[in-house]
Design a protein around this motif. Structure first.
Motif, PDB file in Angstrom:
ATOM      1  N   LEU A 174       0.835  -1.206  -0.042  1.00 39.63           N
ATOM      2  CA  LEU A 174      -0.117   0.070  -0.005  1.00 39.63           C
ATOM      3  C   LEU A 174       0.777   1.112  -0.034  1.00 39.63           C
ATOM      4  O   LEU A 174       0.599   2.218  -0.720  1.00 39.63           O
ATOM      5  N   TYR A 175       2.015   1.297   0.664  1.00 40.23           N
ATOM      6  CA  TYR A 175       2.801   2.422   0.763  1.00 40.23           C
ATOM      7  C   TYR A 175       3.206   2.963  -0.565  1.00 40.23           C
ATOM      8  O   TYR A 175       3.444   4.171  -0.666  1.00 40.23           O
ATOM      9  N   GLY A 176       3.691   1.793  -1.484  1.00 42.45           N
ATOM     10  CA  GLY A 176       4.082   2.261  -2.686  1.00 42.45           C
ATOM     11  C   GLY A 176       3.097   3.025  -3.511  1.00 42.45           C
ATOM     12  O   GLY A 176       3.510   3.812  -4.331  1.00 42.45           O
ATOM     13  N   ILE A 177       1.911   2.875  -3.400  1.00 43.77           N
ATOM     14  CA  ILE A 177       0.814   3.532  -4.284  1.00 43.77           C
ATOM     15  C   ILE A 177       0.578   4.945  -3.272  1.00 43.77           C
ATOM     16  O   ILE A 177       0.572   5.839  -3.989  1.00 43.77           O
ATOM     17  N   MET A 178       0.373   4.580  -2.003  1.00 40.42           N
ATOM     18  CA  MET A 178      -0.117   6.103  -1.405  1.00 40.42           C
ATOM     19  C   MET A 178       1.182   6.940  -1.418  1.00 40.42           C
ATOM     20  O   MET A 178       0.866   8.321  -1.416  1.00 40.42           O
ATOM     21  N   GLN A 179       2.467   6.616  -1.665  1.00 45.16           N
ATOM     22  CA  GLN A 179       3.667   7.475  -1.780  1.00 45.16           C
ATOM     23  C   GLN A 179       3.359   8.249  -2.901  1.00 45.16           C
ATOM     24  O   GLN A 179       3.491   9.628  -3.111  1.00 45.16           O
TER      25      GLN A 179
END
Length: 209
Positions: A19-24
């Motif tokens: 998820l972090y890869g997307i939210m970043q």
């Protein structure tokens, strides 16, 4: 505001890194001015952990954003989500959750239980890194909290626990076991008295074993 995702971003979320890869990327898309304000997003997931929707729920100041349970769960419920993840950014780059972050998460865990849409994680992100409530163990700790649990549910839990332990061999013993466990959790004595019918003196003598 719905966040438009590219086809390759509609992935399974099996860990916080996914998820972090997307939210970043979502955060970096914002203008430089907006990136210096706190954002709050909800990520709706289906039963296979695929992303159904990412919604910007609130855009706040440099160190605070409005978090209302009704707003947080509104879109996930509309999307028929079976799980939800909360994400917000800290413009300062300091990822340690504040006491307010913990308290809000505690409250939303209970709301999710009532709505049957469990809060799976809460990420605090910056442009460089993230903090996961689940990975750190903080989510599990907050799941044990009784602060926002309705009184009737507290009573039901302890009555069930007493029965499962086989310690309800008599009405009085059962009441004392419930009181002992509630006392161990730091629940107010007046509330214990109301639930069990035991006197304050009896409750005071119980050992928190």
């Amino acid at each position: 505001m719905n966040i438009r995702l590219k086809k390759e971003e509609k992935v399974e979320v099996l860990c916080a890194d996914d998820l972090y890869g997307i939210m970043q990327r979502v955060l970096v898309r914002e203008s430089r001015i907006d990136r210096n304000r706190e954002h709050l997003w909800t990520v709706s997931l289906d039963n296979a952990y695929r992303i159904l929707n990412i919604e910007l729920v609130s855009l706040g100041t440099i160190n605070k954003t409005l978090i209302e349970p009704m707003e947080v769960f509104s879109i996930p419920l509309q999307k028929r989500a079976v799980k939800v993840i909360l994400v917000h950014n800290h413009p300062s780059g300091e990822l340690t959750p504040s006491e307010r972050d913990k308290d809000v998460t505690d409250q939303l865990i209970q709301v999710g239980r009532i709505m049957h849409v469990p809060l799976m994680d809460h990420l605090i992100i910056s442009e460089e890194d993230y903090y996961s409530f689940m990975d750190s163990g903080l989510l599990k700790e907050l799941q044990q909290s009784l602060k926002y649990v309705p009184a009737y549910e507290i009573k039901r839990r302890y009555e069930k626990a007493a029965r499962e332990k086989g310690e309800q061999r008599g009405e009085e013993k059962g009441k004392k076991e419930i009181a002992r466990q509630m006392k161990k959790k730091g629940i107010d004595v007046e509330l214990i008295m109301e639930f069990t019918g035991l006197s304050k003196a009896v409750i005071g003598r119980l050992k928190e074993e």
